[in-house]
Structure formats: C-alpha cells, structure tokens
Design a protein around this motif. Sequence first.
Motif, PDB file in Angstrom:
ATOM      1  N   ALA A 110      32.966   3.443 -21.222  1.00 53.68           N
ATOM      2  CA  ALA A 110      32.999   4.544 -20.255  1.00 53.68           C
ATOM      3  C   ALA A 110      34.094   5.555 -20.572  1.00 53.68           C
ATOM      4  CB  ALA A 110      33.184   3.984 -18.848  1.00 53.68           C
ATOM      5  N   GLU A 111      35.310   5.079 -20.803  1.00 54.68           N
ATOM      6  CA  GLU A 111      36.413   5.996 -21.043  1.00 54.68           C
ATOM      7  C   GLU A 111      36.241   6.754 -22.359  1.00 54.68           C
ATOM      8  OE1 GLU A 111      38.820   7.039 -19.006  1.00 54.68           O
ATOM      9  OE2 GLU A 111      37.627   5.853 -17.600  1.00 54.68           O
ATOM     10  N   GLU A 112      35.777   6.046 -23.370  1.00 57.92           N
ATOM     11  CA  GLU A 112      35.568   6.702 -24.664  1.00 57.92           C
ATOM     12  C   GLU A 112      34.476   7.761 -24.575  1.00 57.92           C
ATOM     13  OE1 GLU A 112      37.522   2.849 -25.216  1.00 57.92           O
ATOM     14  OE2 GLU A 112      35.657   3.418 -24.206  1.00 57.92           O
ATOM     15  N   LEU A 113      33.448   7.480 -23.795  1.00 53.08           N
ATOM     16  CA  LEU A 113      32.374   8.456 -23.623  1.00 53.08           C
ATOM     17  C   LEU A 113      32.881   9.684 -22.868  1.00 53.08           C
ATOM     18  CD1 LEU A 113      29.392   8.706 -24.351  1.00 53.08           C
ATOM     19  CD2 LEU A 113      28.831   7.765 -22.090  1.00 53.08           C
ATOM     20  N   ARG A 114      33.716   9.450 -21.879  1.00 51.37           N
ATOM     21  CA  ARG A 114      34.322  10.585 -21.155  1.00 51.37           C
ATOM     22  C   ARG A 114      35.216  11.395 -22.085  1.00 51.37           C
ATOM     23  NH1 ARG A 114      35.523   6.506 -17.087  1.00 51.37           N
ATOM     24  NH2 ARG A 114      33.978   6.560 -15.406  1.00 51.37           N
ATOM     25  N   ASP A 115      35.923  10.708 -22.967  1.00 47.30           N
ATOM     26  CA  ASP A 115      36.781  11.414 -23.917  1.00 47.30           C
ATOM     27  C   ASP A 115      35.960  12.305 -24.859  1.00 47.30           C
ATOM     28  OD1 ASP A 115      39.040  10.249 -22.849  1.00 47.30           O
ATOM     29  OD2 ASP A 115      39.214   8.714 -24.402  1.00 47.30           O
ATOM     30  N   LEU A 116      34.815  11.790 -25.312  1.00 47.38           N
ATOM     31  CA  LEU A 116      33.953  12.596 -26.171  1.00 47.38           C
ATOM     32  C   LEU A 116      33.435  13.814 -25.415  1.00 47.38           C
ATOM     33  CD1 LEU A 116      31.900   9.797 -27.983  1.00 47.38           C
ATOM     34  CD2 LEU A 116      33.557  11.353 -29.039  1.00 47.38           C
ATOM     35  N   TYR A 117      33.073  13.617 -24.151  1.00 44.17           N
ATOM     36  CA  TYR A 117      32.611  14.748 -23.339  1.00 44.17           C
ATOM     37  C   TYR A 117      33.723  15.786 -23.195  1.00 44.17           C
ATOM     38  CZ  TYR A 117      30.850  17.463 -19.399  1.00 44.17           C
ATOM     39  OH  TYR A 117      30.450  18.494 -18.589  1.00 44.17           O
ATOM     40  N   THR A 118      34.942  15.307 -22.967  1.00 47.37           N
ATOM     41  CA  THR A 118      36.075  16.224 -22.845  1.00 47.37           C
ATOM     42  C   THR A 118      36.276  17.023 -24.127  1.00 47.37           C
ATOM     43  OG1 THR A 118      37.168  14.708 -21.292  1.00 47.37           O
ATOM     44  CG2 THR A 118      38.548  16.381 -22.343  1.00 47.37           C
ATOM     45  N   ASP A 119      36.207  16.343 -25.258  1.00 53.55           N
ATOM     46  CA  ASP A 119      36.329  17.030 -26.546  1.00 53.55           C
ATOM     47  C   ASP A 119      35.286  18.139 -26.673  1.00 53.55           C
ATOM     48  OD1 ASP A 119      38.443  15.499 -27.444  1.00 53.55           O
ATOM     49  OD2 ASP A 119      37.211  14.145 -28.642  1.00 53.55           O
ATOM     50  N   LEU A 120      34.049  17.813 -26.332  1.00 55.38           N
ATOM     51  CA  LEU A 120      32.963  18.785 -26.468  1.00 55.38           C
ATOM     52  C   LEU A 120      33.207  20.022 -25.611  1.00 55.38           C
ATOM     53  CD1 LEU A 120      29.926  16.313 -26.356  1.00 55.38           C
ATOM     54  CD2 LEU A 120      30.759  17.536 -28.368  1.00 55.38           C
ATOM     55  N   VAL A 121      33.635  19.809 -24.389  1.00 59.02           N
ATOM     56  CA  VAL A 121      33.881  20.929 -23.482  1.00 59.02           C
ATOM     57  C   VAL A 121      35.061  21.766 -23.963  1.00 59.02           C
ATOM     58  CG1 VAL A 121      34.563  21.565 -21.137  1.00 59.02           C
ATOM     59  CG2 VAL A 121      32.860  19.771 -21.497  1.00 59.02           C
ATOM     60  N   VAL A 122      36.119  21.107 -24.402  1.00 62.64           N
ATOM     61  CA  VAL A 122      37.318  21.824 -24.838  1.00 62.64           C
ATOM     62  C   VAL A 122      37.038  22.661 -26.082  1.00 62.64           C
ATOM     63  CG1 VAL A 122      39.647  21.545 -25.769  1.00 62.64           C
ATOM     64  CG2 VAL A 122      38.938  20.210 -23.783  1.00 62.64           C
ATOM     65  N   VAL A 123      36.334  22.090 -27.048  1.00 64.99           N
ATOM     66  CA  VAL A 123      36.117  22.853 -28.282  1.00 64.99           C
ATOM     67  C   VAL A 123      35.155  24.014 -28.055  1.00 64.99           C
ATOM     68  CG1 VAL A 123      36.697  20.906 -29.763  1.00 64.99           C
ATOM     69  CG2 VAL A 123      34.293  21.310 -29.155  1.00 64.99           C
ATOM     70  N   ARG A 124      34.221  23.858 -27.123  1.00 67.62           N
ATOM     71  CA  ARG A 124      33.371  25.008 -26.796  1.00 67.62           C
ATOM     72  C   ARG A 124      34.206  26.111 -26.153  1.00 67.62           C
ATOM     73  NH1 ARG A 124      27.396  24.649 -24.287  1.00 67.62           N
ATOM     74  NH2 ARG A 124      27.126  23.851 -26.413  1.00 67.62           N
ATOM     75  N   ARG A 125      35.167  25.710 -25.338  1.00 63.15           N
ATOM     76  CA  ARG A 125      36.039  26.710 -24.707  1.00 63.15           C
ATOM     77  C   ARG A 125      36.915  27.395 -25.752  1.00 63.15           C
ATOM     78  NH1 ARG A 125      38.364  27.741 -19.692  1.00 63.15           N
ATOM     79  NH2 ARG A 125      39.290  29.821 -19.887  1.00 63.15           N
ATOM     80  N   ILE A 126      37.395  26.643 -26.740  1.00 62.88           N
ATOM     81  CA  ILE A 126      38.151  27.243 -27.836  1.00 62.88           C
ATOM     82  C   ILE A 126      37.309  28.311 -28.523  1.00 62.88           C
ATOM     83  CG2 ILE A 126      39.006  26.799 -30.179  1.00 62.88           C
ATOM     84  CD1 ILE A 126      40.072  24.124 -29.157  1.00 62.88           C
ATOM     85  N   ASP A 127      36.066  27.973 -28.781  1.00 62.31           N
ATOM     86  CA  ASP A 127      35.171  28.884 -29.481  1.00 62.31           C
ATOM     87  C   ASP A 127      34.890  30.141 -28.670  1.00 62.31           C
ATOM     88  OD1 ASP A 127      33.436  29.322 -31.824  1.00 62.31           O
ATOM     89  OD2 ASP A 127      31.798  29.161 -30.380  1.00 62.31           O
ATOM     90  N   SER A 128      34.611  29.977 -27.385  1.00 57.17           N
ATOM     91  CA  SER A 128      34.306  31.139 -26.546  1.00 57.17           C
ATOM     92  C   SER A 128      35.533  32.017 -26.362  1.00 57.17           C
ATOM     93  CB  SER A 128      33.756  30.686 -25.185  1.00 57.17           C
ATOM     94  OG  SER A 128      34.716  29.934 -24.470  1.00 57.17           O
ATOM     95  N   GLU A 129      36.715  31.392 -26.282  1.00 55.99           N
ATOM     96  CA  GLU A 129      37.944  32.173 -26.128  1.00 55.99           C
ATOM     97  C   GLU A 129      38.226  32.988 -27.382  1.00 55.99           C
ATOM     98  OE1 GLU A 129      40.837  33.520 -23.596  1.00 55.99           O
ATOM     99  OE2 GLU A 129      39.381  31.943 -23.129  1.00 55.99           O
ATOM    100  N   ALA A 130      38.060  32.368 -28.546  1.00 54.80           N
ATOM    101  CA  ALA A 130      38.295  33.079 -29.798  1.00 54.80           C
ATOM    102  C   ALA A 130      37.277  34.194 -30.005  1.00 54.80           C
ATOM    103  CB  ALA A 130      38.247  32.100 -30.969  1.00 54.80           C
ATOM    104  N   THR A 131      36.029  33.934 -29.627  1.00 49.90           N
ATOM    105  CA  THR A 131      35.012  34.978 -29.727  1.00 49.90           C
ATOM    106  C   THR A 131      35.365  36.160 -28.843  1.00 49.90           C
ATOM    107  OG1 THR A 131      33.280  33.345 -30.224  1.00 49.90           O
ATOM    108  CG2 THR A 131      32.557  35.486 -29.409  1.00 49.90           C
ATOM    109  N   ALA A 132      35.824  35.880 -27.625  1.00 50.02           N
ATOM    110  CA  ALA A 132      36.233  36.955 -26.716  1.00 50.02           C
ATOM    111  C   ALA A 132      37.426  37.736 -27.280  1.00 50.02           C
ATOM    112  CB  ALA A 132      36.583  36.372 -25.346  1.00 50.02           C
ATOM    113  N   LEU A 133      38.363  37.019 -27.896  1.00 49.49           N
ATOM    114  CA  LEU A 133      39.516  37.688 -28.492  1.00 49.49           C
ATOM    115  C   LEU A 133      39.085  38.628 -29.611  1.00 49.49           C
ATOM    116  CD1 LEU A 133      41.989  34.686 -28.594  1.00 49.49           C
ATOM    117  CD2 LEU A 133      42.408  36.850 -27.417  1.00 49.49           C
ATOM    118  N   GLN A 134      38.096  38.207 -30.390  1.00 48.01           N
ATOM    119  CA  GLN A 134      37.616  39.099 -31.447  1.00 48.01           C
ATOM    120  C   GLN A 134      36.953  40.331 -30.849  1.00 48.01           C
ATOM    121  OE1 GLN A 134      34.437  40.153 -32.661  1.00 48.01           O
ATOM    122  NE2 GLN A 134      35.503  41.246 -34.323  1.00 48.01           N
ATOM    123  N   ARG A 135      36.155  40.148 -29.816  1.00 47.11           N
ATOM    124  CA  ARG A 135      35.480  41.279 -29.186  1.00 47.11           C
ATOM    125  C   ARG A 135      36.477  42.250 -28.563  1.00 47.11           C
ATOM    126  NH1 ARG A 135      31.173  40.599 -32.156  1.00 47.11           N
ATOM    127  NH2 ARG A 135      29.642  39.088 -31.390  1.00 47.11           N
TER     128      ARG A 135
END
Length: 362
Positions: free
Chosen positions: A33-58
């Motif tokens: 359970a905890e490891e699966l939650r950690d993977l979900y957290t990773d996925l959400v965080v890295v998508r946010r990194i990507d969207s933030e960097a894309t916005a910075l470029q724009r």
Amino acid sequence: MADKPAYPVQLVQPDGRRVLDREFAPLVSDIGAEELRDLYTDLVVVRRIDSEATALQRQGELGLWAPMLGQEAAQVGSARALHPDDYVFTSYREHAVAYCRGVDPAVLTRMWRGVAHSGWDPDSVNMTNPAIIVGAQGLHATGYAFAAHLEGAEIATIAYFGDGASSQGDISEALIFASSWSAPVVFFCQNNGWAISEPVRLQSATPIAQRALGFGIPGIQVDGNDVLAVLAVTRQAIKRAREGGGPTFVEAITYRMGPHTTSDDPNRYRSRAETEEWKARDPIDRVRRLLEREGLIDDAFLARVQNVADSVAARLRSATIDMPDPKPEQLFDNVYATQTPLLADQSRDYAAYLDSLEEVRS
C-alpha cells in the motif's frame, strides 16, 4: 529471461483492475500500500514539474522545454527499478527519471534557461545530463557498462531514447557492441508514437523491440502507461545485466500527449481523436483507480500529494527565475579540463574587447 510475451506486459488495466501475470507480477510483490502510494506521488509530482516548466517556457523564462506529459509511468517505473550504483544515460526528455534519481528540481531547468552547459553533477546522482545528439547516449551507456564490467563492478547502465532515435545509427552500433561484449546495459525505448511529426510506422515496419533480436539481444514490450508493469520489466532487465546476463531491450508503449518540444505544434500532424483515445489510458488516472479499487486513497492522502507537488513546483519556479546570468567571459571555462594556450589567448582577447565596450559606454 523467458521468451518474450507476444503482447505488451501489463499488470494494471486502464480501469485500475490488476492483471494476473505469473512471470511479472511476482517481481513487484513487494509493492504494498505505501509503496503504491509513493509511486502515485511520484507520478503526480513529475507531471507538475513538467507543467510548471512548460509554463515557464511559455512565459519567456526558458528557451525551450521537452515535455514528458503522458510518459510519467514509463520514466518513474523504470527509474524506481534501478540500484543506486547503476548509471543512467538520458536523452532530453527524462525529467521524471532525474527527479527519481535525486536531482534537485532547482537545477532541472538550468540548461534550458541557457545559463549553464549542464544542470547537475552526473556523479552525484549517477545520471548524465540531457543528451541533445539523438541516440548518442546508447553508445555512451554501452561503453560505460563494458568498462565497469572489465573492472569487476556488478552494476548496470540504462540508456533512454525514443522511437525516432531507434532509427539512428548510434543506437544500432550500440546494440552491436553491447551484444558482442555482453555488456550489462538496458536499452529503454519510450515508444511515444511520434518522432517529432513522423509516426512510428515510418520508423519501423515491425515492433521496435523485435529489432533487438537481430542483434542477439532479447527484446520485450511493456505497457508504458502501467507503472507497475514497467517497474517489473525493468527490474528483470537490470537483474539480468547485473548478474552477467548481458543486454536487454525494453520497448515501453506510451504516448506523447503534448508537443515534441515547446517549439512544436502537434495539431498540425495528428488528430484530436488519437489524443483523446490515449487520454483514456492516462498513467496517473490508472494508478488512482487502482488505489480507489483497493481502498488506499482518501482526501487526506490526496491533499498531502498536492502539497508535495506544489512545493516542488514552487522551488523549480523560484530557482529558475532567480538563476543569475553567467558572465560573458565564462564562455571559455570548462571547454577543456586544462586550459590550452590558444584558449587562454582567446579569453584574454575577449576580456579586452568587453573592457573596450565598457569604455565606450562610459
């Protein structure tokens, strides 16, 4: 490695239901359970990194960015399968891999802002900086792996590249050397459907993983939007490499939801219907549905994940905007390990030129 399946390995369906796979499911039996939650957290965080960097470029804060939207599971799942002493050779899109390897989000955008030739010290996280020359990292990973093997180090390397790069000569050469030397390297192809504007069917008449067989390397396809399947397949490939079994070719079937880079317009060459079809296979939604099915998600957990993502995004944004511009004379630094007489002369001449400009302005 057993004979490769005739279909991409999948452990979680898009609706969140698990798939019983006797070969690969046991490879992630430790993901509770905890490891699966950690993977979900990773996925959400890295998508946010990507969207933030894309916005910075724009907004004009970055010169360019290569988005990874839709490819989060392929990167997080494979990165979390690696050992700390394994070495990563990356292309220009593996921002999630960098995050999982411990790269500070504050330095992820340095190269893309144009204030440095690189973002981080590779040896501090055992991961190279982004490779702009398409496919070159395959040769680098193979050479490093073979040298480590000769020195008796029981490590693996992994080379990330896209479906388009699989048509580059460098990748074919890397496969030849890796097979001949039985180098402990994993070739990880993120088949995201498009090599800029060219569909994958123009890159290969057969599944890309099957190309590896012609080089004597086992190839396997995996559902690249299934983080558990990617984790399992990469764990198997890394274990094989570290134990002397030689190279493996992994083809992660995924989809680039956004543009090739922020200078690209994907609406000019692909249909809205195609994109909508892949949205239904979103890698983050898939894990969330799995968590919901197994009663492992609630509002408090989602709030914690959002707080982590917000914090990382804020650090990336503030660090990017506050990055100091390099001094012009730094152009001559780090060209060679030891400065040559010719470079020293050029540096002095350029410094004199800059001084002359200051005199004119004053």
